[in-house]
Design a protein around this motif. Structure first.
Motif, PDB file in Angstrom:
ATOM      1  N   LEU A   1       0.832  -1.206   0.000  1.00 27.70           N
ATOM      2  CA  LEU A   1       0.000   0.000   0.000  1.00 27.70           C
ATOM      3  C   LEU A   1       0.867   1.257   0.000  1.00 27.70           C
ATOM      4  O   LEU A   1       0.577   2.230  -0.712  1.00 27.70           O
ATOM      5  N   GLU A   2       1.917   1.265   0.801  1.00 27.73           N
ATOM      6  CA  GLU A   2       2.787   2.436   0.872  1.00 27.73           C
ATOM      7  C   GLU A   2       3.492   2.683  -0.456  1.00 27.73           C
ATOM      8  O   GLU A   2       3.576   3.828  -0.929  1.00 27.73           O
ATOM      9  N   ALA A   3       3.993   1.618  -1.071  1.00 22.55           N
ATOM     10  CA  ALA A   3       4.683   1.765  -2.355  1.00 22.55           C
ATOM     11  C   ALA A   3       3.716   2.242  -3.437  1.00 22.55           C
ATOM     12  O   ALA A   3       4.048   3.110  -4.249  1.00 22.55           O
ATOM     13  N   ALA A   4       2.513   1.676  -3.458  1.00 22.75           N
ATOM     14  CA  ALA A   4       1.523   2.078  -4.455  1.00 22.75           C
ATOM     15  C   ALA A   4       1.109   3.534  -4.268  1.00 22.75           C
ATOM     16  O   ALA A   4       0.975   4.294  -5.234  1.00 22.75           O
ATOM     17  N   HIS A   5       0.901   3.942  -3.023  1.00 20.82           N
ATOM     18  CA  HIS A   5       0.532   5.334  -2.744  1.00 20.82           C
ATOM     19  C   HIS A   5       1.629   6.285  -3.204  1.00 20.82           C
ATOM     20  O   HIS A   5       1.359   7.345  -3.788  1.00 20.82           O
ATOM     21  N   ALA A   6       2.881   5.907  -2.971  1.00 23.32           N
ATOM     22  CA  ALA A   6       4.004   6.748  -3.394  1.00 23.32           C
ATOM     23  C   ALA A   6       4.085   6.869  -4.908  1.00 23.32           C
ATOM     24  O   ALA A   6       4.696   7.811  -5.424  1.00 23.32           O
ATOM     25  N   HIS A   7       3.465   5.947  -5.627  1.00 21.02           N
ATOM     26  CA  HIS A   7       3.479   5.979  -7.090  1.00 21.02           C
ATOM     27  C   HIS A   7       2.154   6.454  -7.687  1.00 21.02           C
ATOM     28  O   HIS A   7       1.914   6.281  -8.887  1.00 21.02           O
ATOM     29  N   GLY A   8       1.283   7.031  -6.869  1.00 18.22           N
ATOM     30  CA  GLY A   8       0.094   7.678  -7.413  1.00 18.22           C
ATOM     31  C   GLY A   8      -1.230   7.007  -7.154  1.00 18.22           C
ATOM     32  O   GLY A   8      -2.275   7.516  -7.593  1.00 18.22           O
ATOM     33  N   ALA A   9      -1.247   5.877  -6.456  1.00 19.40           N
ATOM     34  CA  ALA A   9      -2.525   5.191  -6.194  1.00 19.40           C
ATOM     35  C   ALA A   9      -3.421   6.034  -5.296  1.00 19.40           C
ATOM     36  O   ALA A   9      -2.957   6.617  -4.311  1.00 19.40           O
ATOM     37  N   GLU A  10      -4.707   6.084  -5.630  1.00 22.44           N
ATOM     38  CA  GLU A  10      -5.692   6.823  -4.845  1.00 22.44           C
ATOM     39  C   GLU A  10      -6.577   5.902  -4.017  1.00 22.44           C
ATOM     40  O   GLU A  10      -7.137   6.315  -3.003  1.00 22.44           O
ATOM     41  N   THR A  11      -6.718   4.672  -4.465  1.00 16.74           N
ATOM     42  CA  THR A  11      -7.592   3.710  -3.802  1.00 16.74           C
ATOM     43  C   THR A  11      -6.853   2.398  -3.586  1.00 16.74           C
ATOM     44  O   THR A  11      -5.816   2.142  -4.222  1.00 16.74           O
ATOM     45  N   ALA A  12      -7.392   1.571  -2.694  1.00 18.31           N
ATOM     46  CA  ALA A  12      -6.743   0.296  -2.394  1.00 18.31           C
ATOM     47  C   ALA A  12      -7.773  -0.722  -1.935  1.00 18.31           C
ATOM     48  O   ALA A  12      -8.808  -0.372  -1.365  1.00 18.31           O
ATOM     49  N   GLY A  13      -7.476  -1.980  -2.209  1.00 24.72           N
ATOM     50  CA  GLY A  13      -8.332  -3.073  -1.758  1.00 24.72           C
ATOM     51  C   GLY A  13      -7.527  -4.361  -1.683  1.00 24.72           C
ATOM     52  O   GLY A  13      -6.334  -4.386  -2.009  1.00 24.72           O
ATOM     53  N   TYR A  14      -8.167  -5.436  -1.252  1.00 27.11           N
ATOM     54  CA  TYR A  14      -7.495  -6.735  -1.193  1.00 27.11           C
ATOM     55  C   TYR A  14      -8.524  -7.832  -1.393  1.00 27.11           C
ATOM     56  O   TYR A  14      -9.734  -7.624  -1.238  1.00 27.11           O
ATOM     57  N   VAL A  15      -8.038  -9.004  -1.748  1.00 24.06           N
ATOM     58  CA  VAL A  15      -8.880 -10.193  -1.878  1.00 24.06           C
ATOM     59  C   VAL A  15      -8.119 -11.353  -1.252  1.00 24.06           C
ATOM     60  O   VAL A  15      -6.933 -11.556  -1.537  1.00 24.06           O
ATOM     61  N   LEU A  16      -8.788 -12.108  -0.383  1.00 19.25           N
ATOM     62  CA  LEU A  16      -8.187 -13.297   0.203  1.00 19.25           C
ATOM     63  C   LEU A  16      -8.106 -14.399  -0.854  1.00 19.25           C
ATOM     64  O   LEU A  16      -8.986 -14.521  -1.709  1.00 19.25           O
ATOM     65  N   LEU A  17      -7.049 -15.202  -0.791  1.00 23.85           N
ATOM     66  CA  LEU A  17      -6.870 -16.306  -1.735  1.00 23.85           C
ATOM     67  C   LEU A  17      -8.122 -17.174  -1.803  1.00 23.85           C
ATOM     68  O   LEU A  17      -8.667 -17.595  -0.785  1.00 23.85           O
ATOM     69  N   ARG A  18      -8.566 -17.442  -3.023  1.00 20.19           N
ATOM     70  CA  ARG A  18      -9.698 -18.334  -3.266  1.00 20.19           C
ATOM     71  C   ARG A  18      -9.188 -19.592  -3.961  1.00 20.19           C
ATOM     72  O   ARG A  18      -8.340 -19.512  -4.854  1.00 20.19           O
ATOM     73  N   LEU A  19      -9.715 -20.757  -3.562  1.00 19.54           N
ATOM     74  CA  LEU A  19      -9.268 -22.026  -4.143  1.00 19.54           C
ATOM     75  C   LEU A  19     -10.458 -22.870  -4.600  1.00 19.54           C
ATOM     76  O   LEU A  19     -10.706 -23.957  -4.080  1.00 19.54           O
ATOM     77  N   PRO A  20     -11.223 -22.402  -5.588  1.00 20.10           N
ATOM     78  CA  PRO A  20     -12.366 -23.186  -6.058  1.00 20.10           C
ATOM     79  C   PRO A  20     -11.946 -24.393  -6.896  1.00 20.10           C
ATOM     80  O   PRO A  20     -10.943 -24.359  -7.605  1.00 20.10           O
ATOM     81  N   TYR A  21     -12.705 -25.465  -6.778  1.00 21.58           N
ATOM     82  CA  TYR A  21     -12.576 -26.650  -7.621  1.00 21.58           C
ATOM     83  C   TYR A  21     -11.124 -27.132  -7.751  1.00 21.58           C
ATOM     84  O   TYR A  21     -10.440 -27.345  -6.773  1.00 21.58           O
ATOM     85  N   GLU A  22     -10.645 -27.269  -9.011  1.00 21.32           N
ATOM     86  CA  GLU A  22      -9.317 -27.853  -9.246  1.00 21.32           C
ATOM     87  C   GLU A  22      -8.181 -26.981  -8.714  1.00 21.32           C
ATOM     88  O   GLU A  22      -7.050 -27.452  -8.577  1.00 21.32           O
ATOM     89  N   LEU A  23      -8.450 -25.727  -8.437  1.00 18.41           N
ATOM     90  CA  LEU A  23      -7.388 -24.832  -8.001  1.00 18.41           C
ATOM     91  C   LEU A  23      -6.779 -25.264  -6.660  1.00 18.41           C
ATOM     92  O   LEU A  23      -5.598 -25.019  -6.403  1.00 18.41           O
ATOM     93  N   LYS A  24      -7.572 -25.911  -5.822  1.00 19.64           N
ATOM     94  CA  LYS A  24      -7.045 -26.388  -4.543  1.00 19.64           C
ATOM     95  C   LYS A  24      -5.881 -27.340  -4.774  1.00 19.64           C
ATOM     96  O   LYS A  24      -4.813 -27.213  -4.143  1.00 19.64           O
ATOM     97  N   GLU A  25      -6.038 -28.306  -5.672  1.00 22.76           N
ATOM     98  CA  GLU A  25      -4.979 -29.278  -5.958  1.00 22.76           C
ATOM     99  C   GLU A  25      -3.770 -28.595  -6.577  1.00 22.76           C
ATOM    100  O   GLU A  25      -2.627 -28.882  -6.208  1.00 22.76           O
TER     101      GLU A  25
END
Length: 375
Positions: free
Chosen positions: A259-283
């Motif tokens: 977040l700090e690096a992105a803000h220093a490069h011009g980011a105005e907004t921020a968010g996150y997503v927790l890792l998702r492991l649907p179906y075959e992605l778990k394996e």
């Protein structure tokens, strides 16, 4: 019919080895097939025991009839999207879109990053959809399932064609990418930005080059993505950062630094997503952990399960993006407090849908008729 796994105990199979530039080492069969392949030791060397072949990317045509997809998910901030491609050459091992390749009877593993589908008529199809008399303008998200600026875009120019339609019609559009190739289209994005018609989010998973190379083998380096943030911001294009995915015990400790690096490069907004492991992605992800972080593998999966109700994945709306429990709440607070300190997310940008003007579309030719003209 399911083929049973078989291994000779006196000759154990070697662990799968990923090829350079590819994220997955496996090619599991899609879940919709009537059969599943399994390991069988016939005494001959396999692909992983001496094969020097290099997997090449195949580009196949997707004969779509429409390009705008609708959704009713309460977890995302849009209900319309356009995906110019199926599959993604970036090869991110964590990509939640990998299981979608099973609908094509292809593997969510190596096939997802080597057998790509594109929609060559996407721009003309979009023009026809936008020209319909009943069309109501709302922001469209571009490249959500797979990156619209992945490497193959250099050859096709498909995403740029779609953006040109957006500029022509003054249609609002948002996008998420981890590719520096988006800089090629700064002229179009800046044009849209002047009328509050665009929002760009750069996905930055880690600032660690070594980890990024293993997680996202063909995506831009973290420092290059930050440079892209700066160039977009300098051009007057509103930009933000998406820390996605957050992987417990692997990259979650970097949240504040990203977040700090992105803000220093011009980011105005921020968010996150927790890792998702649907179906075959778990394996696929579990196998990746055993190859690249064997000492952390059990801990990562255990923490993830603690945020997913004891399972590797939780598909429920309201839970699948953020998780639940103590760790999930900690992530939320860390993002909120860091954003507040840096001045991120102070304003929620609402793109303007009032400037839309339908495109002129040539009428399809009339079919010949035996009826003569009256005049």
């Amino acid at each position: 019919m399911t083929v049973q796994n078989y291994r000779k105990p006196e000759r154990p199979q070697a662990a799968p080895q990923a090829q350079r530039g590819r994220g997955a080492a496996l090619r599991p069969d899609g879940r919709f097939l009537d059969w599943q392949r399994g390991d069988f030791d016939d005494g001959w060397p396999g692909e992983d025991e001496g094969s020097e072949g290099k997997l090449r990317t195949e580009l196949l045509v997707d004969r779509a009839k429409t390009v705008i997809t609708s959704n009713t998910s309460p977890d995302v901030g849009f209900n319309r999207s356009i995906n110019p491609y199926r599959g993604c050459e970036h090869g991110c091992i964590y990509c939640f879109a990998r299981p979608s390749h099973a609908y094509l009877d292809l593997s969510p593993g190596l096939d997802f990053e080597t057998k790509l589908f594109w929609k060559p008529e996407a721009a003309s199809l979009l023009r026809r959809e936008l020209a319909r008399p009943g069309y109501r303008c709302e922001p469209i998200a571009l490249g959500i399932n797979t990156d619209a600026w992945q490497p193959v875009e250099r050859r096709t120019g498909l995403t740029r064609q779609i953006l040109q339609v957006m500029v022509e019609t003054r249609h609002p559009v948002s996008m998420i990418t981890k590719s520096a190739l988006i800089e090629r289209d700064i002229d179009l994005l800046a044009d849209l930005a002047r009328d509050n018609l665009v929002q760009v989010m750069l996905s930055i998973t880690t600032l660690d080059d070594d980890l990024a190379r293993r997680l996202e083998p063909r995506a831009a380096r973290p420092a290059r993505r930050l440079e892209t943030l700066r160039r977009l911001s300098d051009a007057g294009i509103p930009v933000g950062v998406l820390c996605a995915p957050l992987i417990p015990a692997l990259n979650d400790h970097e949240l504040e630094a990203v977040l700090e690096a992105a803000h220093a490069h011009g980011a105005e907004t921020a968010g996150y997503v927790l890792l998702r492991l649907p179906y075959e992605l778990k394996e696929l992800f579990a196998e990746w952990l055993q190859r690249h972080a064997p000492g952390k593998a059990r801990h990562v999966m255990s923490l993830l399960a603690a945020m997913r109700g004891g399972k590797a994945n939780d598909a429920r709306f309201g839970h699948r993006m953020r998780g639940e429990g103590v760790y999930a709440e900690l992530y939320r607070q860390r993002l909120h407090r860091t954003s507040e300190r840096l001045g991120l997310n102070r304003h929620r940008r609402v793109l303007d849908s009032g400037l839309f003007r339908p495109p002129a579309v040539d009428a399809p030719p009339k079919a010949p008729s035996p009826q003569m003209d009256l005049f």
